[in-house]
Structures are given as structure tokens and as C-alpha cells.
Write a protein that holds these residues in place. Structure first.
Motif, PDB file in Angstrom:
ATOM      1  N   TYR A  49       0.858  -1.179   0.000  1.00  0.00           N
ATOM      2  CA  TYR A  49       0.000   0.000   0.000  1.00  0.00           C
ATOM      3  C   TYR A  49       0.892   1.226   0.000  1.00  0.00           C
ATOM      4  O   TYR A  49       1.713   1.397   0.897  1.00  0.00           O
ATOM      5  CB  TYR A  49      -0.921   0.011   1.218  1.00  0.00           C
ATOM      6  N   LYS A  50       0.763   2.058  -1.017  1.00  0.00           N
ATOM      7  CA  LYS A  50       1.578   3.266  -1.179  1.00  0.00           C
ATOM      8  C   LYS A  50       3.070   2.944  -1.115  1.00  0.00           C
ATOM      9  O   LYS A  50       3.823   3.541  -0.351  1.00  0.00           O
ATOM     10  CB  LYS A  50       1.222   4.317  -0.130  1.00  0.00           C
ATOM     11  N   ASP A  51       3.499   1.956  -1.879  1.00  0.00           N
ATOM     12  CA  ASP A  51       4.901   1.526  -1.973  1.00  0.00           C
ATOM     13  C   ASP A  51       5.482   1.094  -0.634  1.00  0.00           C
ATOM     14  O   ASP A  51       6.667   1.262  -0.374  1.00  0.00           O
ATOM     15  CB  ASP A  51       5.766   2.635  -2.589  1.00  0.00           C
ATOM     16  N   ARG A  52       4.635   0.579   0.251  1.00  0.00           N
ATOM     17  CA  ARG A  52       5.074   0.060   1.547  1.00  0.00           C
ATOM     18  C   ARG A  52       4.488  -1.325   1.734  1.00  0.00           C
ATOM     19  O   ARG A  52       3.345  -1.578   1.365  1.00  0.00           O
ATOM     20  CB  ARG A  52       4.525   0.947   2.673  1.00  0.00           C
ATOM     21  N   GLN A  53       5.254  -2.229   2.331  1.00  0.00           N
ATOM     22  CA  GLN A  53       4.757  -3.567   2.636  1.00  0.00           C
ATOM     23  C   GLN A  53       3.915  -3.477   3.908  1.00  0.00           C
ATOM     24  O   GLN A  53       4.424  -3.184   4.978  1.00  0.00           O
ATOM     25  CB  GLN A  53       5.925  -4.546   2.840  1.00  0.00           C
ATOM     26  N   VAL A  54       2.623  -3.709   3.782  1.00  0.00           N
ATOM     27  CA  VAL A  54       1.710  -3.564   4.908  1.00  0.00           C
ATOM     28  C   VAL A  54       1.305  -4.924   5.459  1.00  0.00           C
ATOM     29  O   VAL A  54       1.208  -5.109   6.671  1.00  0.00           O
ATOM     30  CB  VAL A  54       0.451  -2.776   4.469  1.00  0.00           C
ATOM     31  N   ILE A  55       1.087  -5.871   4.568  1.00  0.00           N
ATOM     32  CA  ILE A  55       0.654  -7.208   4.971  1.00  0.00           C
ATOM     33  C   ILE A  55       1.706  -8.210   4.519  1.00  0.00           C
ATOM     34  O   ILE A  55       2.159  -8.179   3.374  1.00  0.00           O
ATOM     35  CB  ILE A  55      -0.694  -7.565   4.322  1.00  0.00           C
ATOM     36  N   THR A  56       2.093  -9.100   5.421  1.00  0.00           N
ATOM     37  CA  THR A  56       2.991 -10.179   5.032  1.00  0.00           C
ATOM     38  C   THR A  56       2.133 -11.358   4.608  1.00  0.00           C
ATOM     39  O   THR A  56       1.274 -11.819   5.355  1.00  0.00           O
ATOM     40  CB  THR A  56       3.900 -10.594   6.192  1.00  0.00           C
TER      41      THR A  56
END
Length: 63
Positions: A49-56
């Protein structure tokens, strides 16, 4: 016999009609994976989400 011109007001009638309007969801194409996803939501395939890893995400293969 007298008949009222408007029983319910214009705004009340129009608000009832507006509830029946269907708007398709806004889909956005992901830059990296080229998947179509809903805007402002996590990409379910990558978990980004928005170039960030939010969920593994768990791997599909199990030993």
C-alpha cells in the motif's frame, strides 16, 4: 375538489431518486504488478500500500 400540487417536497423526492444511482468502483492499475485494484486499498496479491509492505503474505507452497 382541490388537489395539492406537491405532496412531498422536491428535495425529498430527489434524495429518494439519488439513492438508486449506482456508481462503479474506482479501479486503479498498479504500477509494478499491472493488477487492477480499488483505490486507497491494499493490493491483495502483493500486500503493498503506497509503496510500503503492509501485509505479510503466506507462501502458497507448504512442505
Amino acid at each position: 375538489m382541490g388537489v395539492p400540487k406537491r405532496i412531498s417536497s422536491k428535495s425529498r423526492k430527489r434524495s429518494r431518486k439519488s439513492a438508486n444511482r449506482w456508481v462503479p468502483p474506482a479501479l486503479v492499475k498498479n504500477k509494478k504488478t499491472a493488477n487492477w485494484i480499488m483505490s486507497h486499498r491494499v493490493d491483495p496479491t502483493t500486500g503493498m500500500y503506497k509503496d510500503r509492505q503492509v501485509i505479510t503474505l503466506k507462501s502458497a507452497e507448504k512442505p
